[in-house]
Design a protein around this motif. Structure first.
Motif, mmCIF file in Angstrom:
data_model
loop_
_atom_site.group_PDB
_atom_site.id
_atom_site.type_symbol
_atom_site.label_atom_id
_atom_site.label_comp_id
_atom_site.label_asym_id
_atom_site.label_seq_id
_atom_site.Cartn_x
_atom_site.Cartn_y
_atom_site.Cartn_z
ATOM 1 N N MET A 1 -14.061 -24.498 -11.898
ATOM 2 C CA MET A 1 -13.971 -24.906 -10.498
ATOM 3 C C MET A 1 -14.587 -23.853 -9.594
ATOM 4 N N LYS A 2 -14.277 -22.568 -9.868
ATOM 5 C CA LYS A 2 -14.807 -21.481 -9.056
ATOM 6 C C LYS A 2 -16.322 -21.407 -9.154
ATOM 7 N N VAL A 3 -16.866 -21.633 -10.377
ATOM 8 C CA VAL A 3 -18.311 -21.593 -10.573
ATOM 9 C C VAL A 3 -18.979 -22.724 -9.814
ATOM 10 N N ARG A 4 -18.380 -23.933 -9.874
ATOM 11 C CA ARG A 4 -18.936 -25.091 -9.180
ATOM 12 C C ARG A 4 -18.939 -24.863 -7.671
ATOM 13 N N LEU A 5 -17.851 -24.303 -7.154
ATOM 14 C CA LEU A 5 -17.752 -24.015 -5.730
ATOM 15 C C LEU A 5 -18.791 -22.982 -5.326
ATOM 16 N N TRP A 6 -18.971 -21.966 -6.166
ATOM 17 C CA TRP A 6 -19.948 -20.918 -5.872
ATOM 18 C C TRP A 6 -21.355 -21.497 -5.827
ATOM 19 N N LEU A 7 -21.684 -22.407 -6.781
ATOM 20 C CA LEU A 7 -23.011 -23.018 -6.825
ATOM 21 C C LEU A 7 -23.265 -23.873 -5.586
ATOM 22 N N THR A 8 -22.224 -24.557 -5.118
ATOM 23 C CA THR A 8 -22.346 -25.373 -3.902
ATOM 24 C C THR A 8 -22.636 -24.491 -2.699
ATOM 25 N N GLN A 9 -21.917 -23.368 -2.606
ATOM 26 C CA GLN A 9 -22.128 -22.435 -1.506
ATOM 27 C C GLN A 9 -23.513 -21.793 -1.585
ATOM 28 N N PHE B 1 -18.501 -12.817 -5.787
ATOM 29 C CA PHE B 1 -17.757 -14.036 -5.509
ATOM 30 C C PHE B 1 -17.764 -14.306 -4.005
ATOM 31 N N ASN B 2 -17.632 -13.213 -3.241
ATOM 32 C CA ASN B 2 -17.613 -13.292 -1.789
ATOM 33 C C ASN B 2 -18.687 -12.350 -1.263
ATOM 34 N N LEU B 3 -19.688 -12.894 -0.618
ATOM 35 C CA LEU B 3 -20.841 -12.089 -0.194
ATOM 36 C C LEU B 3 -20.539 -11.205 1.013
ATOM 37 N N LYS B 4 -19.551 -11.563 1.807
ATOM 38 C CA LYS B 4 -19.313 -10.875 3.077
ATOM 39 C C LYS B 4 -19.130 -9.364 2.936
ATOM 40 N N PRO B 5 -18.267 -8.854 2.029
ATOM 41 C CA PRO B 5 -18.107 -7.396 1.954
ATOM 42 C C PRO B 5 -19.397 -6.672 1.576
ATOM 43 N N TYR C 1 -28.097 6.743 2.169
ATOM 44 C CA TYR C 1 -28.135 5.973 0.932
ATOM 45 C C TYR C 1 -26.910 6.234 0.060
ATOM 46 N N GLY C 2 -26.490 7.497 -0.005
ATOM 47 C CA GLY C 2 -25.276 7.815 -0.758
ATOM 48 C C GLY C 2 -24.054 7.169 -0.145
ATOM 49 N N ASN C 3 -23.984 7.172 1.184
ATOM 50 C CA ASN C 3 -22.869 6.522 1.871
ATOM 51 C C ASN C 3 -22.853 5.026 1.595
ATOM 52 N N THR C 4 -24.039 4.413 1.571
ATOM 53 C CA THR C 4 -24.138 2.977 1.306
ATOM 54 C C THR C 4 -23.719 2.669 -0.124
ATOM 55 N N LEU C 5 -24.049 3.547 -1.062
ATOM 56 C CA LEU C 5 -23.612 3.353 -2.440
ATOM 57 C C LEU C 5 -22.097 3.355 -2.527
ATOM 58 N N GLU C 6 -21.448 4.280 -1.832
ATOM 59 C CA GLU C 6 -19.985 4.302 -1.816
ATOM 60 C C GLU C 6 -19.431 3.031 -1.184
ATOM 61 N N ALA C 7 -20.070 2.560 -0.117
ATOM 62 C CA ALA C 7 -19.638 1.324 0.526
ATOM 63 C C ALA C 7 -19.802 0.148 -0.421
ATOM 64 N N LEU C 8 -20.862 0.158 -1.210
ATOM 65 C CA LEU C 8 -21.100 -0.911 -2.186
ATOM 66 C C LEU C 8 -19.997 -0.921 -3.251
ATOM 67 N N ILE C 9 -19.589 0.267 -3.683
ATOM 68 C CA ILE C 9 -18.464 0.367 -4.629
ATOM 69 C C ILE C 9 -17.210 -0.203 -3.992
ATOM 70 N N GLY C 10 -17.008 0.109 -2.706
ATOM 71 C CA GLY C 10 -15.868 -0.448 -1.993
ATOM 72 C C GLY C 10 -15.923 -1.964 -1.927
ATOM 73 N N ALA C 11 -17.122 -2.516 -1.743
ATOM 74 C CA ALA C 11 -17.298 -3.964 -1.689
ATOM 75 C C ALA C 11 -16.969 -4.616 -3.037
ATOM 76 N N VAL C 12 -17.403 -3.981 -4.119
ATOM 77 C CA VAL C 12 -17.086 -4.501 -5.458
ATOM 78 C C VAL C 12 -15.581 -4.504 -5.672
ATOM 79 N N TYR C 13 -14.934 -3.448 -5.235
ATOM 80 C CA TYR C 13 -13.473 -3.360 -5.371
ATOM 81 C C TYR C 13 -12.777 -4.475 -4.585
ATOM 82 N N VAL C 14 -13.202 -4.693 -3.349
ATOM 83 C CA VAL C 14 -12.608 -5.741 -2.512
ATOM 84 C C VAL C 14 -12.860 -7.120 -3.106
ATOM 85 N N ASP C 15 -14.078 -7.328 -3.609
ATOM 86 C CA ASP C 15 -14.480 -8.649 -4.105
ATOM 87 C C ASP C 15 -13.976 -8.949 -5.508
ATOM 88 N N GLN C 16 -14.002 -7.938 -6.404
ATOM 89 C CA GLN C 16 -13.743 -8.216 -7.821
ATOM 90 C C GLN C 16 -12.655 -7.357 -8.453
#
Length: 245
Positions: free
Chosen positions: A1-9, A33-37, A132-147
């Motif tokens: 269900m989650k995959v189907r919803l993701w494909l629709t989005q 799963f969630n692009l926003k973060p 760039y280093g700060n953005t990498l840390e933010a990206l890690i934070g986004a992965v944590y929030v999302d997954q």
């Protein structure tokens, strides 16, 4: 269900969003799963827009979170890898891995510099060094929030640590000039101290000037964009002056 919803989005996403998703998959190793973060993680404060009561939605909060997650994962990794090493050893290696210069270089290697959004007209010595280093840390934070933590840990260990860090080489090339100078002083019955001489207020950053003293006698000066870097720079100059190998 989650995959189907993701494909629709996915079908309704813009070209820019699809490009970001592809970049995230390449860098992180999994689709979001969630692009926003992730969109927030790639948005530097120089281009952030106000969202509520004048508060700007930049990647600084995610950077804070990612920094904590990265520190924990790296600490755990080297703690298990070196079960008989002391706290000082573990702290030094972790510091070398998560240093600003190290993360900035790593971010460029994995392509973070291609997805970060910032106002190039507002570059300063400080932002240029750390964006760039700060953005990498933010990206890690986004992965944590999302997954969650487990996926964040896999990303850090499998996509960052193992492919890009030779810890044995880090150990053999560690140069902590401050520690080296203090060790030399102790062996020779001398005292070492650091004194902050000046804090230069620039438009968008501060620059610190520090001097190192041996037995209360000024030996060398150093400067940097943080007190720690200024002390390291002063210690390096002192090591050169005192011919400490």
């Amino acid at each position: 269900m989650k995959v189907r919803l993701w494909l629709t989005q996915f079908k309704t996403l813009s070209k820019e969003d699809k490009k970001l998703i592809a970049s995230i998959k390449t860098i992180v190793g999994s689709k979001p799963f969630n692009l926003k973060p992730y969109k927030i993680a790639t948005q530097h404060t120089s281009v952030a827009k106000s969202v509520k009561d004048g508060v700007k939605e930049s990647n600084e909060r995610l950077e804070y979170l990612g920094d904590a997650v990265l520190g924990l994962v790296v600490a755990n990794y080297i703690f298990k890898k070196y079960p008989y090493k002391d706290e000082g050893f573990l702290t030094e290696i972790r510091s070398r891995i998560v240093s600003r210069d190290s993360l900035n270089l790593l971010a460029r290697k994995i392509g973070v510099n291609h997805i970060v959004q910032f106002d190039s007209r507002r570059k300063t010595p400080n932002s240029h060094k750390s964006i760039y280093g700060n953005t990498l840390e933010a990206l890690i934070g986004a992965v944590y929030v999302d997954q969650g933590f487990n996926r964040s840990q896999k990303f850090i260990v499998n996509k960052l640590l193992i492919p890009h860090f030779d810890i044995e080489e880090i150990i053999s090339t560690t140069k902590n000039y401050k520690s080296k100078l203090i060790e030399w002083s102790q062996k020779n019955g001398k005292t070492t101290s650091f004194e902050l001489l000046e804090t230069k207020e620039k438009t968008h950053f501060k620059e610190f000037v520090t001097q190192v003293l041996i037995d209360d006698e000024p030996i060398a000066k150093g400067q940097g964009l943080s007190k720690k870097k200024a002390e390291q720079d002063a210690a390096r100059e002192a090591c050169i002056s005192l011919e400490i190998e």
